[in-house]
Design a protein around this motif. Sequence first.
Motif, PDB file in Angstrom:
ATOM      1  N   GLY A  26      40.892  35.064  50.097  1.00 13.77           N
ATOM      2  CA  GLY A  26      41.063  34.739  48.688  1.00 13.77           C
ATOM      3  C   GLY A  26      41.525  35.924  47.861  1.00 13.77           C
ATOM      4  N   GLN A  27      41.708  35.685  46.560  1.00 11.62           N
ATOM      5  CA  GLN A  27      42.134  36.727  45.630  1.00 11.62           C
ATOM      6  C   GLN A  27      40.911  37.398  45.000  1.00 11.62           C
ATOM      7  OE1 GLN A  27      45.323  37.813  45.221  1.00 11.62           O
ATOM      8  NE2 GLN A  27      45.594  36.433  46.978  1.00 11.62           N
ATOM      9  N   PRO A  28      40.860  38.722  45.029  1.00 11.50           N
ATOM     10  CA  PRO A  28      39.664  39.411  44.526  1.00 11.50           C
ATOM     11  C   PRO A  28      39.530  39.343  43.011  1.00 11.50           C
ATOM     12  CG  PRO A  28      41.367  41.000  45.084  1.00 11.50           C
ATOM     13  CD  PRO A  28      41.880  39.665  45.541  1.00 11.50           C
ATOM     14  N   GLN A  29      38.299  39.194  42.556  1.00  6.48           N
ATOM     15  CA  GLN A  29      37.954  39.267  41.136  1.00  6.48           C
ATOM     16  C   GLN A  29      37.177  40.565  40.909  1.00  6.48           C
ATOM     17  OE1 GLN A  29      39.062  36.840  38.969  1.00  6.48           O
ATOM     18  NE2 GLN A  29      40.090  36.043  40.808  1.00  6.48           N
ATOM     19  N   VAL A  30      37.623  41.367  39.960  1.00 12.96           N
ATOM     20  CA  VAL A  30      37.037  42.694  39.754  1.00 12.96           C
ATOM     21  C   VAL A  30      36.257  42.744  38.451  1.00 12.96           C
ATOM     22  CG1 VAL A  30      37.492  45.169  39.591  1.00 12.96           C
ATOM     23  CG2 VAL A  30      38.964  43.717  40.996  1.00 12.96           C
ATOM     24  N   THR A  31      35.027  43.210  38.537  1.00 13.14           N
ATOM     25  CA  THR A  31      34.197  43.465  37.367  1.00 13.14           C
ATOM     26  C   THR A  31      33.608  44.857  37.492  1.00 13.14           C
ATOM     27  OG1 THR A  31      32.411  42.277  38.500  1.00 13.14           O
ATOM     28  CG2 THR A  31      33.635  41.063  36.814  1.00 13.14           C
TER      29      THR A  31
END
Length: 353
Positions: free
Chosen positions: A34-39
């Motif tokens: 999947g596509q990474p989500q960055v926080t």
Amino acid sequence: MELLDHAGSVRTGEELDMSRLDAWLRQQLPHLRGQPQVTQYSGGASNWTYCIAYDNDDLILRRPPAGTKAKSAHNMGREFLLQRSLRPLFPLVPEMHAHSRDESIIGAEFYVMQRIKGIIPRRNLPIGLGLSSHQVRTLCLNVLDTLVQLHKVDVQGAGLNGLGGGQDYARRQVEGWSRRYRDARTWNVPAGTYVMEWLAANVPEESHLCITHNDFRFDNVVLDVADPTRVIGVLDWELAALGDPLMDVGNLLAYWVQADDDFLARASRRQPTHLPGMLTRAEVLEYYQERTGYRPKDWRFYEVYGLFRLSVIVQQIYYRYHHRQTRNPEFKRFWIFVHYLHWRCRKIIARRK
């Protein structure tokens, strides 16, 4: 009710180059999907810490901050190797995945580890987590027992004899933190000469040496969501070394704000040590001494050291804000607390043993 600790939006100017990083991560960890989500986590004021969430895994990335920093600080390779070596004997350390010195990827050296999903007890416990005073006391004792457990780790068995610290540890810590304070001093904070000279003149004789975390506090532990009194992880090993365990306790108690403390202490509180059921600083010391047998001749040294060291950390952070190396507005008034911490140091020094 959401209890899990979550990161927030990435601060302006602290973004990651995800095109390069994503490609590197997939080479290291081919299972990622999947596509990474960055926080980004806002609690850390030293190294920058990010959560990178893929469809099938959550990773934590740590990198040093931009701007001026102590030469010996923010050593990502050391922090990575230390945790990887310590984990077999102290399983509360996160699982390490990969480390990179290639600054072309995100602009700095960094490492990646597994996210430990749980509750991090920051300034206040999560809304809706209603612990009784009995549960709070159990949590407090479990956190203290975790520190005791760390101090009992077999250094030789962990292969950490070369960790750093060791002989003359206390003296070198006093000298090092004094130097860092002078280097980071701005015009609006105390010179600190009296406190630094007192510490140098009152360094205790060599005591038992062990693995010390050197930043052990509530917001560096992770709690089990199913049982919030149980510790399932210890984070932030940047400052760990072979050293005097009582200095670890002094560091812990420098952050320990009680319900009956003064206004400035309560305003600076960063962990829930004010809750009914929590031990007082005096009770923490007594409990630790009973569990370990380590009893100092003059506890004042460790109290003053912990508070002075905290003042240096606060001032180093404020120095970066003062010189516009960070835009984080939380740091704007840190200079006030440097004055306050030095006042507490002088007050303790004036006290009899």
